[in-house]
Design an enzyme around this catalytic site. Structure first.
Site, mmCIF file in Angstrom:
data_model
loop_
_atom_site.group_PDB
_atom_site.id
_atom_site.type_symbol
_atom_site.label_atom_id
_atom_site.label_comp_id
_atom_site.label_asym_id
_atom_site.label_seq_id
_atom_site.Cartn_x
_atom_site.Cartn_y
_atom_site.Cartn_z
ATOM 1 C CB THR A 181 46.268 -15.088 -10.396
ATOM 2 O OG1 THR A 181 45.928 -15.159 -9.006
ATOM 3 C CG2 THR A 181 47.520 -15.855 -10.635
ATOM 4 C CD GLU A 326 47.979 -19.702 -10.163
ATOM 5 O OE1 GLU A 326 47.606 -19.621 -11.356
ATOM 6 O OE2 GLU A 326 47.261 -19.363 -9.215
ATOM 7 C CE LYS A 434 31.775 -28.267 -3.402
ATOM 8 N NZ LYS A 434 32.042 -26.851 -3.610
ATOM 9 C CD1 TRP A 439 30.566 -32.813 -5.267
ATOM 10 C CD2 TRP A 439 32.488 -32.852 -6.420
ATOM 11 N NE1 TRP A 439 31.583 -32.643 -4.371
ATOM 12 C CE2 TRP A 439 32.779 -32.667 -5.042
ATOM 13 C CE3 TRP A 439 33.544 -32.905 -7.319
ATOM 14 C CZ2 TRP A 439 34.087 -32.520 -4.567
ATOM 15 C CZ3 TRP A 439 34.845 -32.772 -6.846
ATOM 16 C CH2 TRP A 439 35.114 -32.577 -5.478
HETATM 17 P P1 ADP Z 1 44.477 -17.516 -17.354
HETATM 18 O O1 ADP Z 1 45.172 -16.285 -17.083
HETATM 19 O O2 ADP Z 1 45.166 -18.510 -18.199
HETATM 20 O O3 ADP Z 1 43.007 -17.388 -17.665
HETATM 21 P P2 ADP Z 1 43.948 -17.532 -14.648
HETATM 22 O O4 ADP Z 1 45.029 -17.803 -13.687
HETATM 23 O O5 ADP Z 1 43.327 -16.201 -14.719
HETATM 24 O O6 ADP Z 1 44.583 -18.019 -15.958
HETATM 25 O O7 ADP Z 1 42.782 -18.571 -14.538
HETATM 26 C C1 ADP Z 1 43.063 -19.926 -14.685
HETATM 27 C C2 ADP Z 1 41.812 -20.717 -14.561
HETATM 28 O O8 ADP Z 1 41.011 -20.558 -15.729
HETATM 29 C C3 ADP Z 1 42.062 -22.194 -14.500
HETATM 30 O O9 ADP Z 1 42.405 -22.607 -13.223
HETATM 31 C C4 ADP Z 1 40.738 -22.747 -14.974
HETATM 32 O O10 ADP Z 1 39.793 -22.768 -13.930
HETATM 33 C C5 ADP Z 1 40.298 -21.737 -15.985
HETATM 34 N N1 ADP Z 1 40.595 -22.204 -17.344
HETATM 35 C C6 ADP Z 1 41.660 -21.923 -18.101
HETATM 36 N N2 ADP Z 1 41.575 -22.510 -19.302
HETATM 37 C C7 ADP Z 1 40.410 -23.192 -19.313
HETATM 38 C C8 ADP Z 1 39.736 -24.011 -20.269
HETATM 39 N N3 ADP Z 1 40.224 -24.238 -21.471
HETATM 40 N N4 ADP Z 1 38.563 -24.562 -19.900
HETATM 41 C C9 ADP Z 1 38.027 -24.335 -18.689
HETATM 42 N N5 ADP Z 1 38.618 -23.580 -17.761
HETATM 43 C C10 ADP Z 1 39.792 -23.005 -18.059
#
Ligand code: ADP
Length: 539
Positions: A181, A326, A434, A439
């Site tokens: 990631t 993850e 914040k 929030w």
């Molecule tokens: P991905 O590779 O699936 O984008 P990452 O590990 O790079 O995953 O990032 C994951 C993060 O992306 C999540 O923890 C969240 O904050 C954000 N995220 C994923 N899907 C969504 C969604 N549908 N709406 C808002 N945030 C999202």
């Protein structure tokens, strides 16, 4: 019951046996190429046999550095098929991060697209443990390269064994893949997927209440194969016998629209930026995208305006989903319940713009300032997850203890849960603003701004404030040829938010800085805005 292991090769074997005629269609630089699953099966076996000959053994890592295409798909099955670990490398990482993850994963062999060679050549002296470089190219001969030893993918396959048997006695808990990631600070963090987690996750994509992927689908994963395995779609589509369409190198929104039209694609998956781009292409060009039965959107929040545009202008259902590296990634899918059918379109849109209900097989808890939150759609807390396709740790990484605690993955996502159990991501724990002990969700403000017809993109970040601790600043990019004033945007926001939620300023920018995967680079924006308003305060 029998204890037969869930292995990745069983997915390809099913396609070979039951769907040998169905196709994997790849758009390559020279045009579209087609292979049947029979051919993909034979080519995958050839690759597996040659990897073995190159000395790749059980547990060894093999890296891929490639776009979405049939050769990458072959690597998806060949590498785990010999018990090795498929490490998909994000082609958009910085050279420093690329070298770091190749070394951290200890990749033995790398499979590289010819047009991406310069990025690996740039770090060649820093990755001494890589024993072989295999170049994936349409050209008959290898390109000039400083890498050594190098092999030509197709020539290697020509020497391979088309009937090579995949490893049978695999433990399903054995590592099959890994993905890093892009951490917002520090080095990337590695997640290791097992055969079992990959198979169970792929199965979940076939459920009617998630993506409902099936044999009849023509599936086009637009999300990169180096990004959480293109959300598991290549595995699932092969296993289910769906036709797979791969958009190939450096595609544009027009290329995607053309592929959807000519290949009669039924399901596509990608991040909101892709859908914004596709909508613009559809507005300008005349494309027939009526074959699409759903658009799957995840990775960041889907703006309501985008959902509405796909549905109202083009009649294409738009499905919002959530996950992370993850979590393999599928966690939440937003589909209203049957007894919510009677709600108005707008009410249902409100539900569907949330990230959705927990996929079956997983468990969640949401922990706020004072323990578990009420399911009232208001109280905010951090989403924590458990389940068979949720990671238990980062690969050889100290930061495991920050994220994985008491048997739960702490996602770092701030959410609310409504009375029906629909989860809404309101922010990242580090992006939430914040303000005076309360929030403010940056995401809510962004979505509201992006619903304005003149706004193309909006990002809201916190700047330090002497009295309130933090205050929101909105950064807005306008659509080409559109204009709107700051005051008009405030008038647009005012009826939708409490007064103290309104941004202290609205700044017009030419573009929002993005991460390597197209998400807003909030950290950079936050630093820029903090500097800007610190200067202003000093004047
Ligand atoms: P991905 O590779 O699936 O984008 P990452 O590990 O790079 O995953 O990032 C994951 C993060 O992306 C999540 O923890 C969240 O904050 C954000 N995220 C994923 N899907 C969504 C969604 N549908 N709406 C808002 N945030 C999202």
């Amino acid at each position: 019951m029998m204890k037969t292991p869930l292995t990745i090769s069983m997915m390809l074997e099913r396609a070979e046996i039951f769907f040998p005629k169905k196709q994997v269609i790849s758009r390559m630089k020279g045009g579209v190429v087609r292979h049947t699953y029979k051919e993909i099966g034979e080519r995958t076996r050839r690759l597996a046999s040659m990897l073995k000959q190159l000395g790749v053994g059980v547990g060894d890592r093999v890296g891929t550095f490639a776009w979405n295409h049939h050769r990458h798909l072959e690597a998806y099955f060949a590498i785990p098929g010999i018990g090795a670990v498929l490490h998909t490398i994000n082609i958009r990482l910085s050279p420093q991060h690329i070298a770091y993850i190749i070394n951290h994963a200890d990749d033995r062999v790398l499979l590289i697209d010819d047009d991406l060679l310069p990025a690996i050549e740039a770090v060649k002296d820093e990755i001494p443990n890589v024993r072989a470089f295999i170049i994936m190219t349409d050209a008959d001969e290898l390109p000039e390269t400083a890498l050594a030893p190098v092999y030509h993918y197709e020539k290697l396959l020509a020497d391979g064994d088309p009937a090579f048997p995949f490893l049978k006695d695999l433990d399903e808990y054995q590592p099959a893949g890994m993905c890093y990631t892009s951490a917002t600070t520090g080095q990337p963090k590695g997640v290791v997927y097992t055969h079992r987690s990959t198979v169970l996750h792929a199965m979940a994509l076939g459920l009617a209440d998630t993506l409902g992927l099936c044999e009849r689908d023509v599936a086009m994963p637009i999300v990169p194969m180096f990004h959480v395995n293109a959300w598991g779609m290549p595995f699932a589509a092969t296993w289910f016998g769906s036709t797979t369409v791969m958009p190939g190198p450096a595609f544009t929104p027009n290329v995607l629209a053309e592929l959807i039209e000519t290949e009669r694609v039924t399901i596509v998956a990608g991040v909101p930026t892709i859908w914004l781009g596709l909508l613009q292409a559809l507005e300008k060009g005349r494309y027939d995208v009526s074959s699409l039965t759903r658009v799957i959107c995840g990775g960041s929040a889907a703006p309501k305006g985008v959902i509405r545009a796909f549905e109202e202008k083009y009649g294409i259902p738009f499905i919002h989903a959530y996950g992370m590296t993850e979590t393999s990634p599928l966690v939440l899918v937003s589909r209203p319940k049957s007894y919510q059918d009677g709600l108005s379109y707008e009410e249902k849109l409100d539900i569907r713009a949330k990230q959705g209900l927990l996929a079956l097989g997983l468990e969640m808890k949401v922990i706020g300032q004072n323990g578990p939150v009420r399911w009232d759609g208001k109280e905010m807390g951090e989403l924590c997850l458990r389940g068979p396709w949720i990671a238990a740790e980062y690969y050889n990484d100290e930061r495991t203890k920050e994220t994985f605690r008491d048997g739960w993955l702490h996602t770092g996502d701030v959410v609310t849960v409504d009375e029906e159990g629909f989860v809404k991501i309101v922010d990242r724990t580090k992006d939430v603003i914040k303000s005076g002990g309360e929030w403010i969700s940056s995401v809510d403000l962004e979505n509201a701004l992006m619903a304005h017809e003149a706004v193309f993109e909006a990002a809201v970040v916190a700047v330090p404030h002497p009295k309130w601790q933090e205050r929101p600043i909105a950064c807005v990019v306008l659509k080409e040829g559109k204009s709107v004033t700051k005051e008009e945007l405030y008038d647009f926001l005012r009826p939708q938010f409490a007064k103290w939620w309104l941004p202290d300023d609205i700044v017009f920018l030419d573009e929002i800085p993005k991460t390597s995967v197209g998400k807003f680079l909030k950290r950079k924006l936050r630093d820029e805005m903090a500097a800007r308003y610190a200067d202003a305060a000093a004047e």
